[in-house]
Structures are given as C-alpha cells and as structure tokens.
Design a protein around this motif. Structure first.
Motif, PDB file in Angstrom:
ATOM      1  N   HIS A  88      12.471  30.829 -17.916  1.00  0.00           N
ATOM      2  CA  HIS A  88      12.960  31.162 -19.252  1.00  0.00           C
ATOM      3  C   HIS A  88      14.342  31.800 -19.141  1.00  0.00           C
ATOM      4  CE1 HIS A  88      13.174  33.081 -23.209  1.00  0.00           C
ATOM      5  NE2 HIS A  88      12.164  32.313 -23.569  1.00  0.00           N
ATOM      6  N   PRO A  89      15.278  31.423 -20.006  1.00  0.00           N
ATOM      7  CA  PRO A  89      16.602  32.050 -19.945  1.00  0.00           C
ATOM      8  C   PRO A  89      16.530  33.511 -20.383  1.00  0.00           C
ATOM      9  CG  PRO A  89      16.438  30.630 -21.868  1.00  0.00           C
ATOM     10  CD  PRO A  89      15.184  30.423 -21.070  1.00  0.00           C
ATOM     11  N   PRO A  90      17.514  34.310 -20.015  1.00  0.00           N
ATOM     12  CA  PRO A  90      17.519  35.712 -20.448  1.00  0.00           C
ATOM     13  C   PRO A  90      17.481  35.809 -21.982  1.00  0.00           C
ATOM     14  CG  PRO A  90      19.204  35.334 -18.800  1.00  0.00           C
ATOM     15  CD  PRO A  90      18.657  33.988 -19.172  1.00  0.00           C
ATOM     16  N   THR A  91      16.696  36.746 -22.475  1.00  0.00           N
ATOM     17  CA  THR A  91      16.618  36.936 -23.918  1.00  0.00           C
ATOM     18  C   THR A  91      17.863  37.674 -24.409  1.00  0.00           C
ATOM     19  OG1 THR A  91      15.442  39.034 -23.700  1.00  0.00           O
ATOM     20  CG2 THR A  91      14.099  37.031 -23.868  1.00  0.00           C
ATOM     21  N   ALA A  92      18.188  37.489 -25.679  1.00  0.00           N
ATOM     22  CA  ALA A  92      19.312  38.203 -26.293  1.00  0.00           C
ATOM     23  C   ALA A  92      18.732  39.392 -27.056  1.00  0.00           C
ATOM     24  CB  ALA A  92      20.079  37.278 -27.223  1.00  0.00           C
ATOM     25  N   ASP A  93      18.836  40.570 -26.468  1.00  0.00           N
ATOM     26  CA  ASP A  93      18.253  41.746 -27.101  1.00  0.00           C
ATOM     27  C   ASP A  93      19.235  42.502 -27.986  1.00  0.00           C
ATOM     28  OD1 ASP A  93      19.708  42.534 -24.872  1.00  0.00           O
ATOM     29  OD2 ASP A  93      18.346  44.137 -24.323  1.00  0.00           O
TER      30      ASP A  93
END
Length: 138
Positions: A88-93
């Motif tokens: 999974h790609p890094p989430t945008a927090d």
C-alpha cells in the motif's frame, strides 16, 4: 504542523524542525520525501503464544500488515509511523491549503515561527512559557 515538521511559507516546502532539511512540496504528501523503513510487524508486536503450535499468535500477520516508519533524510529523526497492507502506498495524513495558510498569517501580521515555534528541545520550553503567559495552559 507537527512536532518534527514545519511548512516554510516562503518556499512552500515541508521542512524538518530538527535539522532544517527540505523534505517535499507542502502541496503534496511529505512522506514521499522521507526515508522509509518497511517493518515486519512481528518485530514490534512479538507473538504472545508459541507460533510453532498456533496459527494465530496475537502478532500481526506480515502478509496482511506492514509497519512503515518515516524518517527525515537529513538527520534520521523519525517523523511518522503507519500500519498499512503490504504494498500500500503511504497514506496522506496532512493535506494543507498552503494559500489559505499563507493568507491567515499575512492577515495576522506576525511571523508564525515567532508565535508557534515549538518542537524538540528549547522550542518546547518557549512554547510552554508562551502559553502559560497567555493563559492557554496552566
């Protein structure tokens, strides 16, 4: 913006609070400019029961879960950690409206770093003293 990240409104870039390293565009996900350590969750959450005897050990299954640790590429300060499925790609927090943020600070007529400069070390002491003086914390 966080304990270890600030947005430089002049350059519109994410910057490490610890070393001042430019990390990524403030219009995007700062994690894309970080060093990433893809951890096997069993390293962090070790099995509670014997994995040789039991299929489920209360430790996350690495085929379903990975722990991503994000580090500043300049000083290796750990900035963030997240649990995601493998691949999974890094989430945008953090999604920031940089133009609106700039406008807010221009309307206030003060330097944001002078007002809210807190983080590691002496900055934390300055932040605490300022907020005690204004009554925001006791």
């Amino acid at each position: 913006m966080t304990e270890y990240l600030v947005i430089d409104l002049d350059t519109e870039r994410w910057v490490c609070r610890v070393c001042g390293r430019d990390i990524w565009s403030a219009h995007g996900n700062y994690k894309l400019g970080c060093l990433v350590y893809d951890r096997d969750p069993r390293e962090i959450h070790q099995p509670i029961i014997n994995p040789d005897r039991y299929e489920f050990t209360f430790s996350p299954d690495p085929t379903y879960c990975r722990i991503l640790e994000f580090y500043c590429p300049g000083c290796a300060t750990q900035i963030e950690t997240e649990y995601v499925p493998p691949g999974h790609p890094p989430t945008a927090d953090l999604v920031i409206d940089v133009a609106a943020l700039r406008t807010q600070w221009e309307e206030r007529g003060v330097d944001p770093e002078q007002v809210h400069n807190y983080g590691p070390g002496e900055d934390a002491q300055k932040y605490t003293a300022m907020h005690k003086a204004t009554g925001h914390i006791r």
